[in-house]
Design a protein around this motif. Structure first.
Motif, PDB file in Angstrom:
ATOM      1  N   UNK A 130      -8.099  -6.203 -13.346  1.00 17.56           N
ATOM      2  CA  UNK A 130      -9.100  -5.136 -13.258  1.00 17.56           C
ATOM      3  C   UNK A 130      -8.430  -3.760 -13.389  1.00 17.56           C
ATOM      4  N   UNK A 131      -7.319  -3.559 -12.691  1.00 21.31           N
ATOM      5  CA  UNK A 131      -6.607  -2.284 -12.787  1.00 21.31           C
ATOM      6  C   UNK A 131      -6.069  -2.053 -14.200  1.00 21.31           C
ATOM      7  N   UNK A 132      -5.569  -3.108 -14.843  1.00 20.32           N
ATOM      8  CA  UNK A 132      -5.086  -2.990 -16.220  1.00 20.32           C
ATOM      9  C   UNK A 132      -6.246  -2.651 -17.166  1.00 20.32           C
ATOM     10  N   UNK A 133      -7.383  -3.265 -16.960  1.00 19.47           N
ATOM     11  CA  UNK A 133      -8.543  -2.967 -17.794  1.00 19.47           C
ATOM     12  C   UNK A 133      -9.001  -1.523 -17.606  1.00 19.47           C
ATOM     13  N   UNK A 134      -8.957  -1.021 -16.391  1.00 16.13           N
ATOM     14  CA  UNK A 134      -9.313   0.389 -16.162  1.00 16.13           C
ATOM     15  C   UNK A 134      -8.322   1.301 -16.883  1.00 16.13           C
ATOM     16  N   UNK A 135      -7.051   0.979 -16.832  1.00 14.28           N
ATOM     17  CA  UNK A 135      -6.030   1.766 -17.545  1.00 14.28           C
ATOM     18  C   UNK A 135      -6.305   1.747 -19.047  1.00 14.28           C
ATOM     19  N   UNK A 136      -6.597   0.564 -19.580  1.00 14.70           N
ATOM     20  CA  UNK A 136      -6.872   0.432 -21.013  1.00 14.70           C
ATOM     21  C   UNK A 136      -8.159   1.170 -21.386  1.00 14.70           C
ATOM     22  N   UNK A 137      -9.157   1.063 -20.531  1.00 12.30           N
ATOM     23  CA  UNK A 137     -10.428   1.751 -20.784  1.00 12.30           C
ATOM     24  C   UNK A 137     -10.200   3.257 -20.911  1.00 12.30           C
ATOM     25  N   UNK A 138      -9.432   3.818 -19.995  1.00 12.07           N
ATOM     26  CA  UNK A 138      -9.222   5.270 -20.022  1.00 12.07           C
ATOM     27  C   UNK A 138      -8.415   5.713 -21.238  1.00 12.07           C
ATOM     28  N   UNK A 139      -7.614   4.815 -21.798  1.00  6.92           N
ATOM     29  CA  UNK A 139      -6.821   5.132 -22.987  1.00  6.92           C
ATOM     30  C   UNK A 139      -7.484   4.624 -24.271  1.00  6.92           C
ATOM     31  N   UNK A 140      -8.667   4.013 -24.153  1.00  9.59           N
ATOM     32  CA  UNK A 140      -9.376   3.423 -25.300  1.00  9.59           C
ATOM     33  C   UNK A 140      -8.513   2.418 -26.053  1.00  9.59           C
ATOM     34  N   UNK A 141      -7.836   1.560 -25.291  1.00  7.11           N
ATOM     35  CA  UNK A 141      -6.963   0.547 -25.878  1.00  7.11           C
ATOM     36  C   UNK A 141      -7.446  -0.847 -25.510  1.00  7.11           C
ATOM     37  N   UNK A 142      -7.220  -1.793 -26.400  1.00  5.71           N
ATOM     38  CA  UNK A 142      -7.467  -3.200 -26.097  1.00  5.71           C
ATOM     39  C   UNK A 142      -6.324  -3.713 -25.227  1.00  5.71           C
ATOM     40  N   UNK A 143      -6.556  -4.842 -24.587  1.00  2.00           N
ATOM     41  CA  UNK A 143      -5.504  -5.560 -23.859  1.00  2.00           C
ATOM     42  C   UNK A 143      -5.376  -6.919 -24.524  1.00  2.00           C
ATOM     43  N   UNK A 144      -4.157  -7.302 -24.849  1.00  2.00           N
ATOM     44  CA  UNK A 144      -3.906  -8.607 -25.463  1.00  2.00           C
ATOM     45  C   UNK A 144      -2.940  -9.395 -24.582  1.00  2.00           C
ATOM     46  N   UNK A 145      -3.010 -10.710 -24.724  1.00  3.74           N
ATOM     47  CA  UNK A 145      -2.126 -11.600 -23.972  1.00  3.74           C
ATOM     48  C   UNK A 145      -2.181 -12.977 -24.581  1.00  3.74           C
ATOM     49  N   UNK A 146      -1.306 -13.863 -24.121  1.00  2.28           N
ATOM     50  CA  UNK A 146      -1.394 -15.258 -24.524  1.00  2.28           C
ATOM     51  C   UNK A 146      -1.222 -16.126 -23.286  1.00  2.28           C
TER      52      UNK A 146
END
Length: 151
Positions: free
Chosen positions: A97-113
Motif C-alpha cells: 500500500x505504501x509503495x502504491x501511494x509512492x507510485x501514485x504520487x509519481x505517476x509510475x507503475x509498479x512491476x514485480x515478478x
C-alpha cells in the motif's frame, strides 16, 4: 494496516537478509521442486544494493525486507519478504500500500515478478496487480496508478 517501521539497509546486512530470503522463499521453492540453498542466496547477494533496500521491523524486530528499484517509467519491486512468523499480520499488504501511494504520487507503475505456484501470486492480485506475462518459472505483474488518485 499493520504498524511497521523501516530502516535503511547497510552493506553488513547482506548475509542476514539473504538468510531471511531463504527462510521466506523455501516453502514455495520446495513446493515447485526448485529449492537450492546456494542459488537462493546467490540470487539475492549478487544484486544486493543497500541503497535500494529497506529492512522491515515489527515491534522493533526484524520481520522482513523490501527492495525497490527505480526505473524511468516504473518502480520495480525486486524483493518483498516477510518472515513466516510475521506473515498474516498484514505487514506485506501495508508495504505494498505504501509503495502504491509512492507510485501514485509519481505517476509510475509498479512491476514485480512472483514464482509460479507461490501464494504470492494471489497476494499480489488481491493488492490490485494484473498479470502481464509468464515465463517458464515466474509470473510478471504490474499495478498502474489510478487517474483519480487512489491506490
Amino acid at each position: 494496516m499493520a504498524l511497521y517501521t523501516t530502516t535503511a539497509a547497510i552493506p553488513e546486512d547482506a548475509e542476514r537478509l539473504a538468510d531471511l530470503r531463504v527462510a521466506a522463499m523455501r516453502p514455495s521453492l520446495e513446493a515447485v521442486g526448485r529449492f537450492d540453498l546456494h542459488r537462493a542466496r546467490a540470487r539475492f547477494l549478487d544484486g544486493f544494493s543497500p541503497e535500494q533496500t529497506q529492512i522491515i521491523l515489527f515491534d522493533g524486530m526484524l520481520a522482513g525486507f523490501a527492495v525497490v528499484r527505480e526505473a524511468v517509467d516504473h518502480l520495480y519491486l525486486d524483493h518483498l519478504y516477510v518472515l513466516p512468523e510475521y506473515q498474516g499480520l498484514k505487514i506485506g499488504r501495508a508495504v505494498i500500500h505504501d509503495l502504491q501511494r509512492r507510485a501514485q504520487s509519481a505517476s509510475l507503475a509498479v512491476r514485480l515478478m512472483a514464482l509460479q505456484g507461490s501464494p504470492a501470486n494471489a497476494f499480489y492480485m488481491r493488492c490490485g496487480f494484473h498479470l502481464r506475462s509468464s515465463d517458464a518459472f515466474d509470473n510478471h505483474y504490474e499495478w498502474r496508478p489510478s487517474v483519480h488518485g487512489g491506490a
